[in-house]
Scaffold this active site. Structure first.
Site, mmCIF file in Angstrom:
data_model
loop_
_atom_site.group_PDB
_atom_site.id
_atom_site.type_symbol
_atom_site.label_atom_id
_atom_site.label_comp_id
_atom_site.label_asym_id
_atom_site.label_seq_id
_atom_site.Cartn_x
_atom_site.Cartn_y
_atom_site.Cartn_z
ATOM 1 N N ARG A 296 46.922 -23.166 5.917
ATOM 2 C CA ARG A 296 46.938 -24.506 6.502
ATOM 3 C C ARG A 296 47.051 -25.573 5.405
ATOM 4 O O ARG A 296 47.729 -26.594 5.580
ATOM 5 C CB ARG A 296 45.694 -24.724 7.366
ATOM 6 C CG ARG A 296 45.800 -25.954 8.237
ATOM 7 C CD ARG A 296 44.723 -26.017 9.283
ATOM 8 N NE ARG A 296 43.390 -26.072 8.687
ATOM 9 C CZ ARG A 296 42.257 -25.958 9.379
ATOM 10 N NH1 ARG A 296 42.299 -25.781 10.680
ATOM 11 N NH2 ARG A 296 41.085 -26.015 8.778
ATOM 12 N N LYS B 228 45.807 -31.343 7.812
ATOM 13 C CA LYS B 228 44.460 -31.823 7.494
ATOM 14 C C LYS B 228 44.539 -32.785 6.317
ATOM 15 O O LYS B 228 44.243 -32.427 5.171
ATOM 16 C CB LYS B 228 43.563 -30.607 7.186
ATOM 17 C CG LYS B 228 42.094 -30.854 7.459
ATOM 18 C CD LYS B 228 41.348 -29.539 7.558
ATOM 19 C CE LYS B 228 39.859 -29.706 7.500
ATOM 20 N NZ LYS B 228 39.265 -30.493 8.569
ATOM 21 N N GLU C 101 41.358 -33.769 21.041
ATOM 22 C CA GLU C 101 40.342 -33.250 20.128
ATOM 23 C C GLU C 101 38.992 -33.889 20.437
ATOM 24 O O GLU C 101 38.907 -34.952 21.058
ATOM 25 C CB GLU C 101 40.705 -33.590 18.680
ATOM 26 C CG GLU C 101 42.044 -33.062 18.264
ATOM 27 C CD GLU C 101 41.977 -32.204 17.020
ATOM 28 O OE1 GLU C 101 41.010 -31.449 16.847
ATOM 29 O OE2 GLU C 101 42.916 -32.306 16.231
#
Ligand SMILES: Cc1ncc(COP(=O)(O)O)c(C=O)c1O
Length: 340
Positions: free
Chosen positions: A81, A183, A219
């Site tokens: 990621r 992220k 989220e």
């Protein structure tokens, strides 16, 4: 154990641990990296991380097992990621081996800060990469730092396994084709206000809706959402290009299907169709599984299973996931990496 910490009452706050790993990228390559005791990072005032948000991070944990050994949970997934975050912000990728080795070094060097088995705590690991070096134009940095530090932590949301309430925010955490799926720092500073307003109003965190239509759950603060349908047979979680692909969520999708025998689905979860669920939760490395007691949306409060007790399916998922992380339940292949 020589470290004086009240292991059972750890929250989620910075505690300075003795060592961190740091590696520099210059002239097209990473150096070997090393451990340092200095928790300050010295960078140029022109660093792109400071001005333009050219910074990405990861979050994973190390767990102390009953036999004293140390488990990492799927660190290669965090490495992958981070690579995607680096690609999105035009930063050099940290190879998987280098990432996992750096994590192991940082954990090993601070071993006595891993909360003992049975205390409910774990060692939170924060790898990050920042654009540094002299620069002023809006362009990728000439140099980069990749570093990993660790902090002993307990529960992220105060309730732990007691359900808490969350509230729908009007703010978006990401744009439809922006950086929500990686992220990167900017996604988080832009969420401070929504989180603060939610907490001031007495809720655990903000529920973000999809930025395009504001009709679907995206989220729960810095965690993904899941719901269990009223018949107790299906695990449902949002699918969207602007949510972070949560490693915990993908682990739960697997465990729900393979270990609990549930149907699983990634799809649209409309905020006005919460009646289909008997249970709901927030999931993530920090949140682990935090049961959602209720969601406030404008004047409407939707209460799930209970506001005081965790639901039965959520509890089983929690036991399976946390059991694997602490080494008490057999793990699927390659999910656990030992730190020797
Ligand atoms: C926005 C957001 N969503 C979801 C998650 C959960 O992801 P993971 O399960 O990989 O920790 C996180 C934390 O990493 C996050 O920051």
């Amino acid at each position: 154990m020589s470290v004086e910490i009240d292991w059972k009452n750890l929250g989620f706050s910075y505690i300075k641990t003795p060592f961190r790993y740091i590696s520099y990228w210059k002239d097209g390559q990473w150096d070997n990296g090393q451990l340092t005791e200095d928790n300050k990072v010295y960078i140029s005032e022109g660093s792109t991380a400071l001005h333009y948000g050219q910074t990405a991070f990861e979050g994973l944990k190390a767990y102390r097992c009953k036999d004293g050994s140390i488990n990492l949970f799927r660190p290669d997934e965090n490495a992958k990621r981070l690579m995607q975050s680096c690609q999105r912000l035009l930063m050099p990728e940290v190879p998987i081996d280098k990432f996992v080795d750096a994590v192991k070094q940082a954990v090993k060097a601070n071993e006595e800060y891993i909360p003992p088995y049975g205390t409910g705590g774990s060692l939170y690991i924060r790898p990050y990469i920042i654009g540094v070096g002299d620069n002023i134009g809006v362009a990728p940095a000439p140099e980069y730092i990749f570093s990993v530090f660790v902090v002993p932590v307990g529960a992220y949301f105060k309730g732990g396994l007691t359900p808490t309430r969350f509230i729908v925010t009007e703010y978006d955490r990401a744009a439809p084709r922006g950086t929500g799926s990686v992220k990167v720092g900017g996604n988080y500073a832009s969420g401070y206000k929504a989180g603060k307003e939610a907490k001031q109003a007495g809720y655990s965190d903000a529920v973000y809706l999809d930025p395009q239509t504001h009709t679907k759950i995206e989220e729960i603060g810095a965690a993904n959402f899941f719901g269990i349908t009223k018949d107790g047979k299906k695990f449902v979680t949002p699918k969207s290009p602007s949510i972070l692909p949560s490693i915990t969520k993908y682990s739960l999708l697997y465990l729900a299907k393979e270990r609990l025998g549930l149907d699983v689905e990634e799809g649209d979860i409309y905020i006005d169709a919460l009646d289909q669920f008997s249970e709901a939760g927030a999931c993530g490395t920090a949140a682990v599984i935090s049961p959602i007691g209720g969601i406030q949306n404008g004047d409407n409060l939707h209460v799930f299973y209970s506001e005081t007790e965790v639901g039965p399916v959520t509890q089983r998922l929690y036991d399976e996931l946390v059991g694997i992380q602490y080494g008490d339940v057999p793990a699927p292949d390659n999910w656990i990496v030992k730190v020797d």
